[in-house]
Design a protein around this motif. Structure first.
Motif, PDB file in Angstrom:
ATOM      1  N   ALA A 136       3.199 -13.421   0.499  1.00 23.94           N
ATOM      2  CA  ALA A 136       2.873 -12.995   1.868  1.00 23.94           C
ATOM      3  C   ALA A 136       3.556 -11.673   2.193  1.00 23.94           C
ATOM      4  O   ALA A 136       2.959 -10.790   2.824  1.00 23.94           O
ATOM      5  CB  ALA A 136       3.293 -14.076   2.863  1.00 23.94           C
ATOM      6  N   ASP A 137       4.809 -11.501   1.747  1.00 22.33           N
ATOM      7  CA  ASP A 137       5.530 -10.248   1.978  1.00 22.33           C
ATOM      8  C   ASP A 137       4.881  -9.089   1.227  1.00 22.33           C
ATOM      9  O   ASP A 137       4.765  -7.972   1.756  1.00 22.33           O
ATOM     10  CB  ASP A 137       6.992 -10.394   1.536  1.00 22.33           C
ATOM     11  N   LEU A 138       4.458  -9.350  -0.009  1.00 24.71           N
ATOM     12  CA  LEU A 138       3.788  -8.310  -0.798  1.00 24.71           C
ATOM     13  C   LEU A 138       2.531  -7.819  -0.089  1.00 24.71           C
ATOM     14  O   LEU A 138       2.309  -6.615   0.049  1.00 24.71           O
ATOM     15  CB  LEU A 138       3.423  -8.868  -2.182  1.00 24.71           C
ATOM     16  N   GLU A 139       1.733  -8.773   0.367  1.00 21.73           N
ATOM     17  CA  GLU A 139       0.499  -8.409   1.060  1.00 21.73           C
ATOM     18  C   GLU A 139       0.801  -7.621   2.333  1.00 21.73           C
ATOM     19  O   GLU A 139       0.150  -6.621   2.638  1.00 21.73           O
ATOM     20  CB  GLU A 139      -0.296  -9.663   1.402  1.00 21.73           C
ATOM     21  N   SER A 140       1.816  -8.055   3.064  1.00 21.60           N
ATOM     22  CA  SER A 140       2.189  -7.388   4.313  1.00 21.60           C
ATOM     23  C   SER A 140       2.657  -5.958   4.064  1.00 21.60           C
ATOM     24  O   SER A 140       2.236  -5.022   4.756  1.00 21.60           O
ATOM     25  CB  SER A 140       3.296  -8.185   5.014  1.00 21.60           C
ATOM     26  N   LEU A 141       3.518  -5.769   3.057  1.00 22.28           N
ATOM     27  CA  LEU A 141       4.034  -4.435   2.773  1.00 22.28           C
ATOM     28  C   LEU A 141       2.953  -3.506   2.225  1.00 22.28           C
ATOM     29  O   LEU A 141       2.863  -2.341   2.626  1.00 22.28           O
ATOM     30  CB  LEU A 141       5.185  -4.525   1.766  1.00 22.28           C
ATOM     31  N   GLU A 142       2.154  -4.019   1.300  1.00 20.27           N
ATOM     32  CA  GLU A 142       1.106  -3.180   0.705  1.00 20.27           C
ATOM     33  C   GLU A 142       0.110  -2.715   1.762  1.00 20.27           C
ATOM     34  O   GLU A 142      -0.421  -1.617   1.678  1.00 20.27           O
ATOM     35  CB  GLU A 142       0.398  -3.952  -0.405  1.00 20.27           C
ATOM     36  N   ARG A 143      -0.104  -3.551   2.761  1.00 20.19           N
ATOM     37  CA  ARG A 143      -1.028  -3.202   3.832  1.00 20.19           C
ATOM     38  C   ARG A 143      -0.469  -2.073   4.697  1.00 20.19           C
ATOM     39  O   ARG A 143      -1.216  -1.303   5.295  1.00 20.19           O
ATOM     40  CB  ARG A 143      -1.298  -4.454   4.688  1.00 20.19           C
ATOM     41  N   ARG A 144       0.874  -1.967   4.766  1.00 18.00           N
ATOM     42  CA  ARG A 144       1.502  -0.982   5.639  1.00 18.00           C
ATOM     43  C   ARG A 144       1.917   0.312   4.942  1.00 18.00           C
ATOM     44  O   ARG A 144       2.159   1.325   5.600  1.00 18.00           O
ATOM     45  CB  ARG A 144       2.751  -1.601   6.299  1.00 18.00           C
ATOM     46  N   THR A 145       2.022   0.289   3.623  1.00 18.06           N
ATOM     47  CA  THR A 145       2.569   1.457   2.931  1.00 18.06           C
ATOM     48  C   THR A 145       1.658   2.676   2.986  1.00 18.06           C
ATOM     49  O   THR A 145       2.138   3.810   3.071  1.00 18.06           O
ATOM     50  CB  THR A 145       2.885   1.127   1.456  1.00 18.06           C
ATOM     51  N   ASP A 146       0.345   2.481   2.925  1.00 19.27           N
ATOM     52  CA  ASP A 146      -0.576   3.629   2.943  1.00 19.27           C
ATOM     53  C   ASP A 146      -0.409   4.459   4.212  1.00 19.27           C
ATOM     54  O   ASP A 146      -0.294   5.692   4.161  1.00 19.27           O
ATOM     55  CB  ASP A 146      -2.031   3.159   2.823  1.00 19.27           C
ATOM     56  N   ALA A 147      -0.378   3.769   5.359  1.00 17.75           N
ATOM     57  CA  ALA A 147      -0.221   4.478   6.632  1.00 17.75           C
ATOM     58  C   ALA A 147       1.125   5.169   6.703  1.00 17.75           C
ATOM     59  O   ALA A 147       1.243   6.311   7.186  1.00 17.75           O
ATOM     60  CB  ALA A 147      -0.384   3.507   7.797  1.00 17.75           C
ATOM     61  N   MET A 148       2.185   4.495   6.186  1.00 18.51           N
ATOM     62  CA  MET A 148       3.518   5.089   6.217  1.00 18.51           C
ATOM     63  C   MET A 148       3.603   6.297   5.291  1.00 18.51           C
ATOM     64  O   MET A 148       4.251   7.299   5.607  1.00 18.51           O
ATOM     65  CB  MET A 148       4.575   4.043   5.823  1.00 18.51           C
ATOM     66  N   GLU A 149       2.911   6.214   4.148  1.00 16.76           N
ATOM     67  CA  GLU A 149       2.918   7.337   3.204  1.00 16.76           C
ATOM     68  C   GLU A 149       2.253   8.571   3.819  1.00 16.76           C
ATOM     69  O   GLU A 149       2.738   9.699   3.649  1.00 16.76           O
ATOM     70  CB  GLU A 149       2.202   6.945   1.917  1.00 16.76           C
ATOM     71  N   LYS A 150       1.164   8.365   4.536  1.00 14.39           N
ATOM     72  CA  LYS A 150       0.479   9.488   5.189  1.00 14.39           C
ATOM     73  C   LYS A 150       1.398  10.164   6.208  1.00 14.39           C
ATOM     74  O   LYS A 150       1.454  11.384   6.289  1.00 14.39           O
ATOM     75  CB  LYS A 150      -0.795   8.994   5.880  1.00 14.39           C
ATOM     76  N   ARG A 151       2.116   9.340   6.975  1.00 14.93           N
ATOM     77  CA  ARG A 151       3.050   9.905   7.959  1.00 14.93           C
ATOM     78  C   ARG A 151       4.171  10.663   7.264  1.00 14.93           C
ATOM     79  O   ARG A 151       4.601  11.720   7.713  1.00 14.93           O
ATOM     80  CB  ARG A 151       3.625   8.791   8.830  1.00 14.93           C
ATOM     81  N   ALA A 152       4.646  10.117   6.132  1.00 19.30           N
ATOM     82  CA  ALA A 152       5.733  10.756   5.394  1.00 19.30           C
ATOM     83  C   ALA A 152       5.292  12.113   4.844  1.00 19.30           C
ATOM     84  O   ALA A 152       6.035  13.093   4.904  1.00 19.30           O
ATOM     85  CB  ALA A 152       6.185   9.843   4.253  1.00 19.30           C
ATOM     86  N   LYS A 153       4.072  12.159   4.325  1.00 19.02           N
ATOM     87  CA  LYS A 153       3.550  13.421   3.782  1.00 19.02           C
ATOM     88  C   LYS A 153       3.312  14.446   4.888  1.00 19.02           C
ATOM     89  O   LYS A 153       3.270  15.654   4.629  1.00 19.02           O
ATOM     90  CB  LYS A 153       2.256  13.163   3.020  1.00 19.02           C
ATOM     91  N   GLY A 154       3.180  13.963   6.111  1.00 19.76           N
ATOM     92  CA  GLY A 154       2.981  14.855   7.247  1.00 19.76           C
ATOM     93  C   GLY A 154       4.285  15.451   7.762  1.00 19.76           C
ATOM     94  O   GLY A 154       4.280  16.195   8.732  1.00 19.76           O
ATOM     95  N   GLY A 155       5.399  15.091   7.130  1.00 20.43           N
ATOM     96  CA  GLY A 155       6.684  15.692   7.494  1.00 20.43           C
ATOM     97  C   GLY A 155       7.538  14.864   8.424  1.00 20.43           C
ATOM     98  O   GLY A 155       8.596  15.328   8.864  1.00 20.43           O
ATOM     99  N   ASP A 156       7.121  13.622   8.735  1.00 17.61           N
ATOM    100  CA  ASP A 156       7.900  12.747   9.612  1.00 17.61           C
ATOM    101  C   ASP A 156       9.120  12.232   8.844  1.00 17.61           C
ATOM    102  O   ASP A 156       8.990  11.464   7.885  1.00 17.61           O
ATOM    103  CB  ASP A 156       7.013  11.585  10.080  1.00 17.61           C
ATOM    104  N   LYS A 157      10.340  12.647   9.244  1.00 19.13           N
ATOM    105  CA  LYS A 157      11.554  12.273   8.522  1.00 19.13           C
ATOM    106  C   LYS A 157      11.787  10.766   8.530  1.00 19.13           C
ATOM    107  O   LYS A 157      12.176  10.172   7.527  1.00 19.13           O
ATOM    108  CB  LYS A 157      12.766  12.993   9.113  1.00 19.13           C
ATOM    109  N   ASP A 158      11.582  10.142   9.708  1.00 22.66           N
ATOM    110  CA  ASP A 158      11.772   8.691   9.799  1.00 22.66           C
ATOM    111  C   ASP A 158      10.783   7.965   8.899  1.00 22.66           C
ATOM    112  O   ASP A 158      11.122   6.969   8.251  1.00 22.66           O
ATOM    113  CB  ASP A 158      11.598   8.222  11.246  1.00 22.66           C
ATOM    114  N   ALA A 159       9.549   8.471   8.861  1.00 26.45           N
ATOM    115  CA  ALA A 159       8.527   7.860   8.016  1.00 26.45           C
ATOM    116  C   ALA A 159       8.886   8.002   6.538  1.00 26.45           C
ATOM    117  O   ALA A 159       8.654   7.090   5.742  1.00 26.45           O
ATOM    118  CB  ALA A 159       7.163   8.488   8.294  1.00 26.45           C
ATOM    119  N   LYS A 160       9.468   9.128   6.168  1.00 34.02           N
ATOM    120  CA  LYS A 160       9.879   9.335   4.774  1.00 34.02           C
ATOM    121  C   LYS A 160      10.912   8.300   4.362  1.00 34.02           C
ATOM    122  O   LYS A 160      10.840   7.707   3.287  1.00 34.02           O
ATOM    123  CB  LYS A 160      10.463  10.744   4.602  1.00 34.02           C
TER     124      LYS A 160
END
Length: 365
Positions: A136-160
């Motif tokens: 359940a944790d794997l599914e939850s994290l994998e579902r959230r990582t794509d959105a977080m990665e996009k924010r990180a690539k956009g320069g958001d320090k907290d997101a990185k």
């Protein structure tokens, strides 16, 4: 504050019997078939602490008010719960709402009580539950990582920082280990907790043994103890059958019954104490002629935050904490004599509340 502990396990391991005994209620059915607990049953119990009653005696308090602990009896999990099998979705949702997990494992044989897996193997039971939580944790994290990665690539320090943390946790989970096995720096703890992962919650193994094994355990519980030690997890032995019988007795009868079993205290006391250690909680006291009361906060809590456990105005208008150590309060005979002996300390905003402190908060709003 107290804390909310979820009682989890496979069907027919004694969860609801234990819950009924601990809360001295019959609100949770304890029947010999899976899913008899459909909605989580919630029960509050007073936290037994002999210090509170000694403080009350010294202060001649009219009322004694212990802090309280919440237990949540959660529907039994089965293999495939992470994919919705049985009552999986409800089970997982209810676990997310608790602070810690008490995993009840069947460590007794009884031909009259069926086991959902058709065998008695507490280690295998624990692995089923842990696997479902990790999936359940794997599914939850994998579902959230794509959105977080996009924010990180956009320069958001907290997101990185969050994305890097999530990636590390994913590696641990993919390696078949719970999220709590991830090495977390002190400044990452808040972010890690905000992920709200099921396997990040503190875990206590509860070995439900037969009456004859209540004092020393048995071959089944020995396996669980070894597993807990290897993981750095908590573990206690409890006989749900004994706790159920104790719940029907008065204090004197309880003491006599426990003595015949070679036990010094009810399992509830051990469960609460283990839970406190698990969540790193401490108790402080307020005391006066009207009442003596226990309060619970996390270790390393500063005085203003502890004052806020009593009332938000106490924290907002905090001036100082007039503090007496428990041993001084008792040996000197209360607040006035402790003050005369110079044992009452005026502590400021940076004071870390210690277990057993008797505190009078001064505030102004």
């Amino acid at each position: 504050m107290g804390f909310k502990c979820g009682i989890v396990g496979l069907p027919n391991v004694g969860k609801s019997t234990l819950f009924n005994a601990l809360t001295k209620t019959a609100s949770a059915q304890a029947q010999n078939y899976p899913f008899c607990t459909i909605e989580p049953n919630v029960g509050e119990v007073a936290v037994p602490d002999p210090r509170l009653y000694r403080i009350g005696d010294v202060a001649k308090s009219k009322a004694i008010v212990p802090t309280r602990l919440t237990f949540v009896d959660i529907a039994g999990l089965v293999r495939g719960a992470s994919k919705g099998e049985g009552l999986g979705n409800q089970f997982l949702a209810h676990i997310r709402e608790v602070d810690a997990i008490a995993m009840v494992l069947r460590c007794f044989e009884d031909g009259d009580i069926t086991h959902v897996e058709g065998r008695i193997d507490p280690i295998a039971d624990a692995e089923i539950i842990e696997t479902e939580l990790m999936l359940a944790d794997l599914e939850s994290l994998e579902r959230r990582t794509d959105a977080m990665e996009k924010r990180a690539k956009g320069g958001d320090k907290d997101a990185k920082a969050a994305f890097a943390l999530m990636q590390r946790v994913l590696v641990v989970l993919q390696d078949g280990k719970p999220a709590r096995a991830t090495e977390i720096a002190e400044d990452e703890r808040r972010a890690f907790k905000s992920l709200n992962l099921l396997t990040s919650k503190p875990l206590l193994y509860v070995c439900n043994v037969d009456e004859a094994s209540s004092a020393e355990g048995n071959a089944f519980s020995d396996l669980v103890v070894a597993k807990a030690e290897a993981e750095g997890a908590g573990v206690i032995l409890i006989s749900a059958e004994i706790e159920s019988e104790l719940a029907q007795l008065d204090e004197a009868e309880q003491a006599e019954y426990l003595a015949t079993l070679g036990l010094e205290e009810p399992g509830l006391n051990r469960l609460i104490r283990s839970g406190y250690e698990l969540l790193e909680l401490v108790t402080f006291f307020t005391s006066g002629p009207n009442e003596s009361r226990a309060w619970t906060v996390r270790k390393n809590t500063k005085a203003p935050r502890a004052a806020g456990a009593i009332h938000t105005d106490f924290e907002r208008g905090f001036i100082r904490a007039e503090t007496i150590a428990y041993c001084d309060f008792l040996s000197l005979g209360g607040e006035a004599k402790s003050k005369e002996a110079g044992k009452m300390r005026a502590e400021g905003r940076d004071y870390t509340v210690k277990d057993g402190d008797i505190i009078l908060f001064r505030f102004n709003v």
